[in-house]
Design a protein around this motif. Structure first.
Motif, PDB file in Angstrom:
ATOM      1  N   PRO A   1       0.838  -1.206   0.000  1.00  0.00           N
ATOM      2  CA  PRO A   1       0.000   0.000   0.000  1.00  0.00           C
ATOM      3  C   PRO A   1       0.867   1.246   0.000  1.00  0.00           C
ATOM      4  CG  PRO A   1      -0.770  -1.583   1.633  1.00  0.00           C
ATOM      5  CD  PRO A   1       0.555  -2.081   1.134  1.00  0.00           C
ATOM      6  N   PRO A   2       0.384   2.344  -0.555  1.00  0.00           N
ATOM      7  CA  PRO A   2       1.216   3.551  -0.702  1.00  0.00           C
ATOM      8  C   PRO A   2       1.810   4.065   0.606  1.00  0.00           C
ATOM      9  CG  PRO A   2      -0.749   3.726  -2.040  1.00  0.00           C
ATOM     10  CD  PRO A   2      -0.918   2.487  -1.215  1.00  0.00           C
ATOM     11  N   ASP A   3       1.073   3.959   1.721  1.00  0.00           N
ATOM     12  CA  ASP A   3       1.607   4.492   2.976  1.00  0.00           C
ATOM     13  C   ASP A   3       2.746   3.645   3.525  1.00  0.00           C
ATOM     14  OD1 ASP A   3      -0.112   2.379   3.687  1.00  0.00           O
ATOM     15  OD2 ASP A   3      -0.580   3.276   5.619  1.00  0.00           O
ATOM     16  N   GLN A   4       2.975   2.463   2.953  1.00  0.00           N
ATOM     17  CA  GLN A   4       4.119   1.643   3.330  1.00  0.00           C
ATOM     18  C   GLN A   4       5.222   1.669   2.276  1.00  0.00           C
ATOM     19  OE1 GLN A   4       3.052  -2.325   4.974  1.00  0.00           O
ATOM     20  NE2 GLN A   4       0.958  -1.622   4.687  1.00  0.00           N
ATOM     21  N   ALA A   5       4.859   1.852   1.014  1.00  0.00           N
ATOM     22  CA  ALA A   5       5.846   1.842  -0.059  1.00  0.00           C
ATOM     23  C   ALA A   5       6.704   3.109  -0.053  1.00  0.00           C
ATOM     24  CB  ALA A   5       5.151   1.691  -1.406  1.00  0.00           C
ATOM     25  N   TYR A   6       6.074   4.250   0.214  1.00  0.00           N
ATOM     26  CA  TYR A   6       6.806   5.531   0.266  1.00  0.00           C
ATOM     27  C   TYR A   6       6.140   6.416   1.323  1.00  0.00           C
ATOM     28  CZ  TYR A   6       3.419   5.381  -3.597  1.00  0.00           C
ATOM     29  OH  TYR A   6       2.328   5.106  -4.379  1.00  0.00           O
ATOM     30  N   PRO A   7       6.275   6.039   2.607  1.00  0.00           N
ATOM     31  CA  PRO A   7       5.504   6.675   3.689  1.00  0.00           C
ATOM     32  C   PRO A   7       5.766   8.168   3.843  1.00  0.00           C
ATOM     33  CG  PRO A   7       7.241   5.274   4.578  1.00  0.00           C
ATOM     34  CD  PRO A   7       7.164   4.984   3.117  1.00  0.00           C
ATOM     35  N   GLU A   8       7.011   8.601   3.713  1.00  0.00           N
ATOM     36  CA  GLU A   8       7.305  10.018   3.914  1.00  0.00           C
ATOM     37  C   GLU A   8       6.678  10.869   2.800  1.00  0.00           C
ATOM     38  OE1 GLU A   8      10.579   7.350   5.448  1.00  0.00           O
ATOM     39  OE2 GLU A   8       9.606   7.642   3.499  1.00  0.00           O
ATOM     40  N   LEU A   9       6.802  10.387   1.574  1.00  0.00           N
ATOM     41  CA  LEU A   9       6.197  11.094   0.448  1.00  0.00           C
ATOM     42  C   LEU A   9       4.673  11.072   0.570  1.00  0.00           C
ATOM     43  CD1 LEU A   9       6.252  12.456  -2.331  1.00  0.00           C
ATOM     44  CD2 LEU A   9       6.424  10.165  -3.359  1.00  0.00           C
ATOM     45  N   PHE A  10       4.135   9.919   0.919  1.00  0.00           N
ATOM     46  CA  PHE A  10       2.686   9.783   1.081  1.00  0.00           C
ATOM     47  C   PHE A  10       2.157  10.822   2.069  1.00  0.00           C
ATOM     48  CE2 PHE A  10      -0.718   8.073   3.741  1.00  0.00           C
ATOM     49  CZ  PHE A  10      -1.709   7.849   2.794  1.00  0.00           C
ATOM     50  N   GLU A  11       2.773  10.918   3.222  1.00  0.00           N
ATOM     51  CA  GLU A  11       2.287  11.849   4.250  1.00  0.00           C
ATOM     52  C   GLU A  11       2.466  13.302   3.802  1.00  0.00           C
ATOM     53  OE1 GLU A  11       3.461  11.139   8.244  1.00  0.00           O
ATOM     54  OE2 GLU A  11       3.078   8.974   8.150  1.00  0.00           O
TER      55      GLU A  11
ATOM     56  N   LEU B   1       7.280  19.805  -4.455  1.00  0.00           N
ATOM     57  CA  LEU B   1       6.562  18.541  -4.229  1.00  0.00           C
ATOM     58  C   LEU B   1       5.625  18.221  -5.385  1.00  0.00           C
ATOM     59  CD1 LEU B   1       5.900  16.159  -2.325  1.00  0.00           C
ATOM     60  CD2 LEU B   1       4.171  17.636  -1.246  1.00  0.00           C
ATOM     61  N   GLU B   2       4.888  19.206  -5.844  1.00  0.00           N
ATOM     62  CA  GLU B   2       3.922  18.960  -6.914  1.00  0.00           C
ATOM     63  C   GLU B   2       4.619  18.486  -8.186  1.00  0.00           C
ATOM     64  OE1 GLU B   2       0.215  21.210  -9.227  1.00  0.00           O
ATOM     65  OE2 GLU B   2       1.369  22.249  -7.662  1.00  0.00           O
ATOM     66  N   THR B   3       5.729  19.118  -8.529  1.00  0.00           N
ATOM     67  CA  THR B   3       6.474  18.704  -9.712  1.00  0.00           C
ATOM     68  C   THR B   3       7.029  17.299  -9.550  1.00  0.00           C
ATOM     69  OG1 THR B   3       7.073  20.991 -10.194  1.00  0.00           O
ATOM     70  CG2 THR B   3       8.431  19.267 -11.196  1.00  0.00           C
ATOM     71  N   PHE B   4       7.518  16.981  -8.362  1.00  0.00           N
ATOM     72  CA  PHE B   4       8.056  15.648  -8.105  1.00  0.00           C
ATOM     73  C   PHE B   4       6.983  14.581  -8.302  1.00  0.00           C
ATOM     74  CE2 PHE B   4       9.147  12.048  -5.381  1.00  0.00           C
ATOM     75  CZ  PHE B   4      10.469  11.812  -5.746  1.00  0.00           C
ATOM     76  N   VAL B   5       5.785  14.837  -7.806  1.00  0.00           N
ATOM     77  CA  VAL B   5       4.693  13.876  -7.964  1.00  0.00           C
ATOM     78  C   VAL B   5       4.316  13.730  -9.433  1.00  0.00           C
ATOM     79  CG1 VAL B   5       2.251  13.447  -7.450  1.00  0.00           C
ATOM     80  CG2 VAL B   5       3.809  14.171  -5.625  1.00  0.00           C
ATOM     81  N   LYS B   6       4.242  14.841 -10.146  1.00  0.00           N
ATOM     82  CA  LYS B   6       3.899  14.767 -11.570  1.00  0.00           C
ATOM     83  C   LYS B   6       4.941  13.988 -12.363  1.00  0.00           C
ATOM     84  CE  LYS B   6       1.078  18.950 -11.972  1.00  0.00           C
ATOM     85  NZ  LYS B   6       0.976  20.320 -12.557  1.00  0.00           N
TER      86      LYS B   6
END
Length: 543
Positions: free
Chosen positions: A39-49, A90-95
């Protein structure tokens, strides 16, 4: 086909690890396939939060449905390395690292198209096939095609699907009814139960157990041999809901099971995790902050259990009936859940009969009888004259009248006298110009006044009809149909929930905007049109 999630680590081990918001301790030892379906909150928890805290998307579900474009461990490592840089965005990184999931769009009907024709045109639009899912997706594969609800709900949901399947059968698509039943059987075989939906972040809970009704629908189509074919899955799902019952002491609970002081065994809603829901992460964090006198994990577990109930959220689960921070779902024995498990026990007995297994017939029949007695003993309010929920921690009934009171009629466990009194209470307390209200409490939650939901209208109509209250059933069914028709004529769509107070609008409240599509509304509308036909258009919302 085995999902990638289970290549070497057991599901139980992953669920145990999931009790923390951090990745499992064994995360570094997983191969790429195992990491791909965390699940996303375990795969990349810091980014997810960070994404959820900064509300990068208006809907918290949007990011957990987004598809990573490469190995999540590499995305995580790059994020941790770059996040403190002055030029990091952050927004650019996610995109740059995720593909966003679009909503399941519904086409506008042809001008003047009858509502039945429009619904029939929606089924292909809402259908999906994912025998294999893209690498790193939160979606879980299923062997057969399936129908999603619509809008933000881009995956198959458990109890939604039964009411959708009613509509598919009414539309003549018996093949897809079988395909979806097989999908649910596959999930029971694969996970040991049916998850809330086919997403990795839904794997810690189920939903109201309607699989037995799906099997019953399939048996209606092909004959009683369907009961025998799905008997192993029926029994396996039952074992999931009853896990922990053996050896349980009176006054205690374990997972979904509660043993009351008199030894009666009933069930509650539960979730294996006690963290914020990934799809509603920020809302859950804020709710727990408002409950300053309770451990956060307790609040989060109750929020998750409320999601398992399908009534997310309702005054039914709230300690004070008004504030979400007072939620205490796991302390409550719900009348609808226990009615459905009664039906599951009866269905298993029926399936055992079809394969001529007499001891099995007797065993599950006895379990159903015991549950029926316990429901009548603890969930029947003799003074008020309707079925209620029970607070097993406070040792008292919760006297609120809700649409859940009709589930004992729907499943056939109510006595004639109790059914008659319940019908009277519903007519006097819940009947509205647009159908039946979910509760009598107006507090901004979506499973409360003034909202009415298609599945609860169908449960009411079928339950009341079963006990001879055909006039009241028809009132409810035709009023709801008129509500659906009115909004369809005004806005060219069917929606997830409706305001049944007489304003002719779609419903409101809850954590997200009103969704259109909509699977279970489509299904129930077709069934009600088949049942009442032209009589529906003769009943105005103001009656």
């Amino acid at each position: 086909m085995r999902p990638l999630y289970f290549t070497s680590l057991s599901f139980a081990a992953l669920l145990c690890a999931a009790c923390s918001s951090q990745p499992p301790a064994t995360w570094g030892y997983m191969d790429a396939k195992e990491r791909a379906n965390l699940p996303p909150d375990q795969a990349y928890p810091e980014l997810f939060e960070a994404v959820q805290n900064n509300q990068l998307f208006t809907d918290q579900k949007h990011f957990v449905d987004a598809l990573p474009t490469r190995d999540p461990s590499k995305i995580r490592a790059e994020y941790l390395a770059r996040r403190d840089n002055s030029d990091f965005d952050l927004e650019t990184f996610v995109k740059d690292n995720f593909i966003e999931s679009g909503a399941a769009q519904s086409p506008a009907p042809k001008p003047g198209a009858p509502i039945q024709e429009h619904i029939d045109s929606l089924w292909p639009v809402l259908s999906r096939t994912y025998r294999q899912v893209p690498p790193y997706s939160s979606l879980l594969p299923l062997p057969q095609p399936y129908v999603v609800p619509g809008g933000r709900f881009r995956e198959m949901y458990y109890w939604d699907s039964y009411f959708t399947m009613l509509g598919l059968e009414q539309s003549g698509d018996q093949a897809q009814v079988r395909q979806m039943t097989d999908n649910f059987a596959y999930m029971i075989d694969t996970y040991g139960y049916i998850p809330n939906g086919n997403r990795t972040y839904y794997l810690s809970r189920s939903q109201p157990p309607f699989f037995a009704y799906m099997v019953q629908l399939q048996a209606h189509i092909e004959g009683d041999q369907a009961f025998g074919r799905y008997l192993p899955q029926l029994q396996k799902e039952y074992a999931y809901w009853m896990q922990g019952a053996e050896g349980l002491k009176p006054g205690a609970a374990a997972q979904h099971v509660v043993k009351l002081a008199d030894g009666s065994v009933l069930n509650r809603y539960w979730d294996a995790r006690s963290t914020p829901r990934q799809e509603s992460w920020l809302q859950d964090v804020k709710t727990a902050e408002q409950a300053s006198n309770r451990p956060r994990q307790e609040v989060w577990r109750d929020l998750r259990a409320g999601a398992e109930s399908g009534w997310d959220f309702s005054s039914r689960w709230l300690g004070d009936g008004q504030n979400l921070a007072s939620i205490r779902t796991t302390s409550i024995v719900p009348v609808d859940l226990n009615s459905l498990l009664y039906h599951l026990e009866r269905t298993i007995a029926k399936a055992c009969e079809t394969v001529q297994n007499t001891p099995c017939v007797q065993a599950y029949g006895q379990r159903a009888d015991r549950r029926q007695r316990a429901i009548e003993q603890h969930l029947w309010n003799a003074d008020a004259g309707f079925y209620v929920d029970y607070d097993w921690q406070q040792h008292r009934q919760r006297p609120q009248l809700t649409a859940a009171t009709l589930f004992p009629l729907y499943t056939g466990l109510a006595s004639a006298d109790h059914a008659n009194r319940t019908a009277e209470a519903v007519r006097d307390g819940l009947l509205r110009p647009g159908g039946i209200a979910t509760t009598q409490v107006s507090n901004g939650q979506q499973w409360d006044e003034p909202n009415g939901w298609a599945p609860l209208q169908w449960v009411a109509v079928e339950g009341l009809d079963r006990y001879g209250h055909t006039a009241l059933a028809q009132q409810i069914g035709t009023r709801f149909l008129q509500q659906v028709h009115n909004l369809y004529r005004k806005e060219d769509k069917l929606v997830e929930k409706y305001d049944v107070s007489g304003r002719g609008d779609g419903g409101g409240g809850g954590e997200y905007e009103l969704q259109d599509g909509f699977g279970w509304t489509n299904g129930v509308t077709l069934k009600l049109l088949s049942k009442y036909g032209a009589r529906s258009s003769a009943t105005t919302v103001g009656e």
